[in-house]
Write an enzyme that holds these catalytic residues in place. Structure first.
Site, short mmCIF file in Angstrom:
data_model
loop_
_atom_site.label_atom_id
_atom_site.label_comp_id
_atom_site.label_asym_id
_atom_site.label_seq_id
_atom_site.Cartn_x
_atom_site.Cartn_y
_atom_site.Cartn_z
CE LYS A 263 -2.77 2.57 3.34
NZ LYS A 263 -3.65 2.76 4.50
CG ASP A 268 -5.33 8.42 4.52
OD1 ASP A 268 -6.30 9.06 3.79
OD2 ASP A 268 -5.43 7.59 5.34
CE LYS A 275 -6.15 8.98 8.08
NZ LYS A 275 -6.64 8.08 8.74
CG ASP A 286 -1.70 5.46 5.17
OD1 ASP A 286 -1.64 4.54 5.89
OD2 ASP A 286 -2.76 5.68 4.55
CG ASP A 345 -9.78 7.88 7.04
OD1 ASP A 345 -8.28 7.77 6.49
OD2 ASP A 345 -9.47 7.85 8.28
CD GLU A 347 -6.52 5.50 2.58
OE1 GLU A 347 -5.40 5.16 3.05
OE2 GLU A 347 -7.45 5.52 3.56
NE ARG A 349 -10.43 -0.88 4.26
CZ ARG A 349 -10.80 -0.91 5.60
NH1 ARG A 349 -12.00 -1.47 5.73
NH2 ARG A 349 -10.12 -0.80 6.53
#
Length: 496
Positions: A263, A268, A275, A286, A345, A347, A349
Site C-alpha cells: 500500500k 492520507d 481525519k 501511510d 478513509d 482507502e 484496501r
C-alpha cells in the site's frame, strides 16, 4: 542521510587504540580474546560497581582503561548463551554501535565465554551496527550536537572473529538487507511534499541499477485495466497515481515467482471523511507497506537472491478535493466486483484490491503477501510490537511467523471467517469498504481476501510497526523499515 560506516573483519588481536568492545555472557563471563583487551582486569571491578550482569544488549564502559592505550573499553551483554539467535546478535550490534559514541575507530571482539561466535553471528553484529547508525537528518541545517554543519569523520568498524573470510562473505547478504531496511526508512521518513506518487515510482525505478526490471503504469494504463477502485482514491489529488511493478529474476526461468504487494498512500487526509488535525502529519507514513516492498526487493536484488520475485506498489494520494470520491459512491474494481465506498478513509484496501487482482492475474505467483498500514484497530489489538497476520494458507502463515521470531519483526495471526466476511456485504453493491469499528482489522482483511482468488495469500497489517514504533537497539528513527528483514528471511529460509 547518515554516513554509512566502513565495516571490515579481522583475526583476533589486541586493539592498539580507539574503542574496544567485548562481549560478556550472562553472569559477566569473558572469552579469552576479550580478556586480552583488559590486561589489568578493570572490567571485573566495573561490573561489580555498576551491577552489570551481562544481560542482553546492556553495557558498561571504562574510560582510559589501565594497562592499555585504549580510549574506551566497553562490555556488551550477550545474555544467556543458549538463547542466542539472529535477533540477539543484531541487537548486540546495535548496542555496540551506541556504545561507540563519538569514536572514529571501533574494534568489536566477537568472542564469547561459553559459546562459539559463527561467521553469520559476526555478520549479524555488523548488520545491527549499520541499522543503528541511521538517522533522518537531511533537512537539518545545523548539527544538534555542536551547533554547526561540519561533517563528522566516517566511523571505521573492525569486527574481530574466528573466521574473517567467512564473515566477510556472510556480510554481503547482511549488508544488502541493511541497505534495504534503510531505503525503506528513508521513504517512510520523507515528507509528502517531496515524495508523491511520481517521485516514489522514480525511487522504485532506481532498482534497475541492481539488475531488477521495473515497469511504471500511469493513470492511462490503469484506466485501460479497469482499476476503478485504486483510481477512485486518487481522483481527489492533483498528483497522478502510479503503479510500480518490480521484477527480480534470480531463480530458474520456469519457477513461479513470490509476490509482495504494498500500500503506497503517500499522504492520507482521509479524503472527504477527513481525519482529525491532531497527528495528521504522520500520515506521510501511510506508504510504509510500499516502502517495505521496495526495501525487500532492494535486498533480494543486491544479494542476488536465487528466487524469482515480484514487487508491486500502488501509489496514490488521498485528498479532499472537489473531485474527490464521496461516501456512498460505487466503484468497479479490476476484478469486476463493485464496491460501495462507505468511508473514504478506508482507502488503502481500495488501492490493494486492484493491485492484488492484477498481480495474481498477470503472474500467478506461488503466494502473495501484502503489507499495509491499514487499520488503527490493529494497534488497539497488538500495539507497536507485532504486525497483524491474516492468511488463507497455514504453511505460509507458519513460515512468516517463524521468520518473524528469527528476525524480531514479529507477527501475530488473527482470524478470518465467514461470519466476519458477511459484515462487508452491501445492499447497493457487491461489498462495502467499511463495516464500522467492530473487528475493524479483520473486516479489512476479509475485504482484501475477496481479490486473491484461491492462491496462497497473507496480509500484514503494519500500522503499528512501520512508523512510530518504540525506539530499540537497532532503530532510533520514526520510520522503522519493518517488513524488509522479515520477508528477506522468509525467502532465504523457505523459497531459495
Amino acid at each position: 542521510m547518515t554516513d554509512r560506516p566502513s565495516v571490515s573483519f579481522a583475526k583476533f588481536a589486541m586493539p592498539e587504540k580507539g574503542t574496544a568492545i567485548v562481549l560478556a555472557s550472562q553472569g559477566g563471563g569473558l572469552g579469552d580474546n576479550a580478556k586480552a583487551c583488559d590486561p589489568e582486569g578493570v572490567l571485573a571491578r566495573a561490573f561489580e560497581v555498576s551491577g552489570f550482569s551481562g544481560k542482553l544488549a546492556k553495557s558498561v564502559e571504562v574510560l582510559a582503561p589501565a594497562g592499555s592505550q585504549l580510549d574506551r573499553l566497553t562490555a556488551i551483554g550477550a545474555g544467556k548463551t543458549d538463547e542466542l539467535g539472529e535477533e540477539s546478535w543484531v541487537k548486540i550490534g546495535g548496542a555496540a554501535l551506541a556504545a561507540a559514541k563519538s569514536a572514529d575507530a571501533v574494534s568489536v571482539v566477537a568472542d564469547l565465554d561459553g559459546a562459539e561466535v559463527s561467521a553469520e553471528d559476526a555478520a549479524n553484529i555488523a548488520l545491527g551496527m549499520l541499522l543503528r547508525t541511521y538517522s533522518f537528518d537531511k533537512y537539518k541545517t545545523k548539527s544538534r550536537e555542536n551547533g554547526n554543519d561540519k561533517p563528522s569523520k566516517k566511523l571505521k568498524i573492525t569486527i574481530q572473529c574466528a573466521d574473517p573470510s567467512a564473515a566477510k562473505k556472510a556480510f554481503v547478504r547482511a549488508e544488502a538487507v541493511a541497505n534495504g531496511v534503510l531505503v525503506a526508512r528513508d521513504l517512510v521518513n520523507e515528507p509528502a511534499n517531496v515524495l508523491g506518487p511520481v517521485e516514489f515510482a522514480a525511487k522504485a525505478k532506481e532498482l534497475e541499477k541492481l539488475g531488477a526490471k521495473v515497469e511504471i503504469l500511469t493513470e492511462k494504463e490503469m484506466k485501460k485495466l479497469g482499476m476503478g477502485s485504486l483510481l477512485g482514491v486518487a481522483q481527489g489529488s492533483v498528483r497522478p497515481p502510479r503503479l510500480a511493478v518490480i521484477e527480480w529474476n534470480g531463480g530458474k526461468s520456469k519457477d513461479k515467482p513470490v509476490a509482495f504487494i504494498g500500500k503506497g498512500v503517500v499522504f492520507d487526509t482521509g479524503g472527504i471523511s477527513i481525519k482529525p488535525a491532531g497527528g495528521m502529519e504522520e500520515m506521510k507514513g501511510d506508504m510504509g507497506g510500499a516502502a517495505a516492498v521496495v526495501g525487500v526487493m532492494h535486498a533480494l536484488a543486491a544479494r542476488k537472491a536465487k528466487v524469482n520475485a515480484i514487487g508491486m506498489i500502488g501509489l496514490v494520494e488521498n485528498m479532499p478535493d472537489g473531485n474527490a470520491q464521496r461516501p456512498g459512491d460505487i466503484v468497479t474494481s479490476m476484478s469486476g466486483q463493485s464496491i460501495e465506498v462507505i468511508n473514504t478513509d478506508a482507502e488503502g484496501r481500495l488501492v490493494l484490491a486492484d493491485v492484488l487482482w492484477y498481480c495474481n492475474d498477470r503472474y500467478k505467483p506461488q503466494f502473495m503477501i501484502d503489507l499495509a498500514t491499514l487499520t488503527g484497530a490493529i494497534m488497539v489489538a497488538l500495539g507497536h510490537h507485532r504486525a497483524g497476520l491474516f492468511s488463507n494458507d497455514d504453511t505460509l502463515a507458519e513460515r512468516l511467523s517463524a521468520a518473524g521470531e528469527t528476525t524480531g519483526e514479529k507477527v501475530w495471526r488473527m482470524p478470518l471467517g465467514e461470519e466476519y466476511d458477511k459484515l462487508i456485504d452491501s445492499k447497493n453493491a457487491d461489498m462495502k469498504n467499511s463495516s464500522g469499528r467492530m473487528a475493524g482489522s479483520i473486516t479489512a482483511a476479509q475485504f482484501l481476501q475477496r481479490f486473491v482468488k484461491d492462491g496462497a495469500w497473507a496480509h500484514l497489517d503494519i500500522a503499528g510497526t512501520a512508523m512510530g514504533a518504540p525506539l530499540s537497539e537497532i532503530n532510533r528513527s520514526w520510520g522503522s523499515g519493518y517488513g524488509v528483514r522479515l520477508l528477506d528471511r522468509l525467502v532465504a529460509d523457505s523459497y531459495e
